[in-house]
Design an enzyme around this catalytic site. Structure first.
Site, PDB file in Angstrom:
ATOM      1  CG  ASP A  52      70.817 109.561  54.452  1.00  0.00           C
ATOM      2  OD1 ASP A  52      71.261 110.041  53.398  1.00  0.00           O
ATOM      3  OD2 ASP A  52      70.952 108.374  54.789  1.00  0.00           O
ATOM      4  CG  ASP A  53      69.795 112.300  59.856  1.00  0.00           C
ATOM      5  OD1 ASP A  53      68.838 111.663  59.395  1.00  0.00           O
ATOM      6  OD2 ASP A  53      70.631 111.814  60.641  1.00  0.00           O
TER       7      ASP A  53
END
Ligand code: ATP
Ligand code: MG
Length: 698
Positions: free
Chosen positions: A568-569
């Site tokens: 997600d990062d």
């Protein structure tokens, strides 16, 4: 020189493995090592265990590892049942050993290990060791917050204490399958309570005693415990924290929501606070010291099925709302004990210290269950690693002659920032293995840990795993093969990590993508408590047929695994997918940078640009020159495309209470969405957020 000779010997040693079948995703490749290429390329930066170390190790060579790994993959039932047989089972498991379905398209996701086997993990941790003659061996050393305050329990003494509490819990009506919430600091009573629950088949749910009343009440409401166990107060560094007040507030909340608690057992932590000033609710609250010592020191074990629940634990909440991870008994027992033994090359003479709190999975698997199942002597530390000063850890290492020291990169980085003097002032001669967990460890922090703390002598086990996995998944086996600073190296026995692309197609060889696991392993979690659908959606639906870890990973040409951060990062700059770990490592390698966290922000041309939060080493002033030199460091090490667009000076970073950087919040700060910071209840220090916002314009 000596070093070269060792290197060559080691390679010759593994040369014969060149014929080992090696398909990516099946049997890990140890190509460079196998083919002897390792010597040729200097940038490989291989760190070899010494011959003396390897010779005494459980797994002394790559071929031994490959042999065992191959067996564990080709015959998991045989491999694991052989290991499981070393535990005490009242009744053996069914013939099938395990059954699994990880494929949502084929129905309900389901994992079972040693089903039908009847056992008890507390019995295996304590009674079995006492019977084997370890009764007088120290099971737990306790080191208090203030220097000079300590305690210890032998295996027999621990067993007696566990039995007394177990008898009390039974008296309070706690039965097999009932939940008990534990909100205790790192006192001996914390592992005692976990083991007492396990002894009677109750399901413990430890809530880290740094969580707010709100977080605690949410967890109580979720699992509806029969009893809540806490203490009046605790000292952490110079501060006194009134835990009982927090519990009182949480119980008011839970009662309002229809979950009243009838029994709250309170340990009087006299070193922090005397009992008379504690607020009290008669009828509900009971002092531990008033009742527990009166109970008999023997308590019959509640025999449970391997698949009966052992505990419920919420994830640390780095990425959002915490998930209630459920672990069962048999597989977890076998897996934590085995991973502990091999990844730390455990020997009966070891003194082991893991700095994690029992409020996290690391404190479950590698403070409590894994070490005790192996009959280890283990330290429980109540205090803070920088109190009274930054040398506390090494003071403890020397005091107890610690041989295995297991901690988190966040602590390594902060001690590195405080300077070497705090370390070198102590002998640390007893240390033989170091460990790291929680986040990717930046190569520069790895080297400092290795060279300064370990005197270039102790292998580092950089263990990648999750609350969900129960135990280590990708980890060095010290002694087996050379390490690369910052790489978690190879999978543990029985674990099949695969790297897939966006479509879920496995990628072979040197590559980078989403880290998944094929098939189950004994320590896998079985569900999210009360929400099997969320379990399937979060972990098994993203890539059909696999367990999806949520982490990104790359595999290098030698087959080593490098965790690149949460997917997600991942930041996408002009089509380059960049993991947060890589850029942060480049920044942290700058001598003036203590810590860094990067996030992506929208960019008109590039799609996304890199925004970096940087904490400088103690006493270093911010300057334009330094900003440029930090950016240059990234350009040089990764490339111009990864150069941060902005550097945001950060006196501190927002972290979860387990010490992990919360990039979710940094992303909002970076993009100026200050009213959308989301759930910040798992933050260790909410003030950091305001500091950062006020520095936004610098
Ligand atoms: P949440 O799932 O609620 O966001 P969390 O993932 O931080 O919280 P944990 O289960 O405590 O909760 O942490 C597991 C994660 O920590 C892994 O998925 C990984 O991102 C990171 N991690 C743990 N050990 C390592 C390691 N040795 N190297 C790299 N990353 C690691
Ligand atoms: Mg997670």
């Amino acid at each position: 020189n000596n070093n070269d000779i060792r290197t060559i010997n080691h390679l010759r040693h593994v040369d014969s493995m060149a014929t080992m079948p090696s398909g990516a995703g099946k049997i890990p490749r140890l190509n460079a090592v196998i083919l002897g290429e390792a010597l040729a390329t200097e940038e490989n930066d291989l760190v070899f265990p010494t011959d003396e170390f390897s010779q005494q190790a459980h797994v002394p060579s790559p071929q031994k590892y490959l042999e065992m790994y191959k067996r564990s993959i080709e015959d998991p039932a045989g491999f694991w049942s052989e290991i499981a047989s070393q535990f005490y089972w009242k009744q053996k498991w069914d013939d099938s050993v395990y059954s699994e379905n990880l494929d949502v398209s084929k129905g309900r996701v389901n994992i079972e290990w040693f089903k039908g086997g009847i056992t008890n993990i507390c019995y295996n941790c304590l009674d079995k060791n006492v019977e084997a003659g370890l009764g007088d061996k120290i099971a737990l050393y306790w080191e208090g917050n203030d220097t000079g305050f300590d305690d210890s329990l032998t295996y027999s003494q621990l067993l007696h204490k566990v039995c007394q509490l177990a008898n009390y819990l039974k008296d309070m009506g706690v039965q097999k399958g009932d939940a008990v919430v534990i909100y205790l600091p790192m006192l001996l009573e914390l592992p005692i309570t976990m083991l007492a629950c396990a002894r009677i088949g109750a399901v413990h749910s430890v809530v880290f005693a740094g969580f707010s009343a709100e977080s605690l009440s949410q967890r109580i409401i979720d699992c509806k415990p029969k009893v809540v166990i806490t203490c009046n107060a605790v000292k952490r560094g110079p501060k006194i924290i009134h835990l009982k007040d927090i519990v009182d507030a949480a119980l008011v909340e839970s009662a309002k929501t229809g979950v009243p608690i009838d029994t709250c057992l309170v340990y009087e932590n006299q070193l922090a606070m005397k009992r008379d000033i504690t607020k009290w609710q008669d009828g509900r609250d009971i002092w531990w010291q008033d009742v527990i010592p009166k109970y008999p020191t023997e308590c019959a074990v509640e025999w449970v099925d391997a698949e009966d629940p052992l505990f419920l634990l919420y994830t640390s909440g780095s990425t959002g709302k915490p998930k209630g991870v459920l672990h069962t008994t048999g597989g977890y027992m076998v897996y934590t004990a085995t991973t502990f033994k091999y990844a730390f090359d455990y020997k009966p003479s070891d003194v082991y210290w893991c700095t994690a709190d029992c409020g996290w999975i690391t404190g479950h698997s590698y403070v409590t269950y894994g070490p005790l199942l192996n009959g280890a002597s283990c330290i429980v530390f109540e205090g803070a690693p920088n109190y009274p000063d930054s040398g506390r850890c090494w003071d403890i290492v020397d005091k107890y002659k610690v041989t295995i020291f297991y901690t988190a990169p966040t602590l390594v980085r902060s001690l590195m920032r405080d300077g070497d003097e705090y370390v070198t002032r102590y002998s640390r001669k007893s240390l033989r293995i170091l460990g790291s967990v929680g986040e990717p460890i930046n190569p520069s922090a790895w080297r400092w840990f290795y060279n300064v703390v370990g005197d270039s002598r102790c292998p580092i086990s950089d263990t990648w795993w999750q609350t969900e996995t129960g135990g280590f998944m990708i980890t060095p086996l010290p002694g087996a093969w050379p390490q690369k600073p910052g790489s978690a190296t190879f999978p543990f026995f029985g674990v099949k990590p695969v790297i897939v692309d966006e479509k879920g197609v496995e990628i072979e060889g040197e590559c980078s993508g989403y880290l998944c696991v094929k098939g189950s392993w004994p320590g896998a979690f079985r569900t999210l408590y009360g929400d099997h659908e969320r379990y399937e959606t979060t972990y098994f639906k993203p890539f059909t047929g696999y367990y999806f870890t949520g982490d990104g990973c790359s595999r290098d040409k030698d087959g080593y695994h490098w965790l690149t951060g949460r997917v997600d990062d991942v930041i996408n700059v002009s089509g380059h997918r960049i993991g947060t770990a890589e850029v942060e490592s480049a920044l942290v390698s700058h001598p003036k940078c203590a810590e860094a966290a990067v996030v992506g922000i929208e960019h008109e041309v590039k799609g996304q640009a890199i925004y970096a939060f940087v904490t400088l080493v103690e006493g270093e002033p911010y300057s334009e020159e330094l900003r440029k030199s930090l950016i240059l460091s990234v350009r040089k090490q990764i490339g111009a495309f990864a150069a941060p667009e902005r550097i945001h000076w950060a006196p501190g970073l927002p972290k979860t209470r387990s010490g992990k950087i919360m990039r979710r919040i940094l992303r909002k700060i970076a993009s100026g969405q200050l009213d959308e910071l989301g759930d910040t209840s798992t933050l260790a220090d909410p003030n950091v957020v305001e500091q950062l916002i006020s520095l936004s314009n610098c």
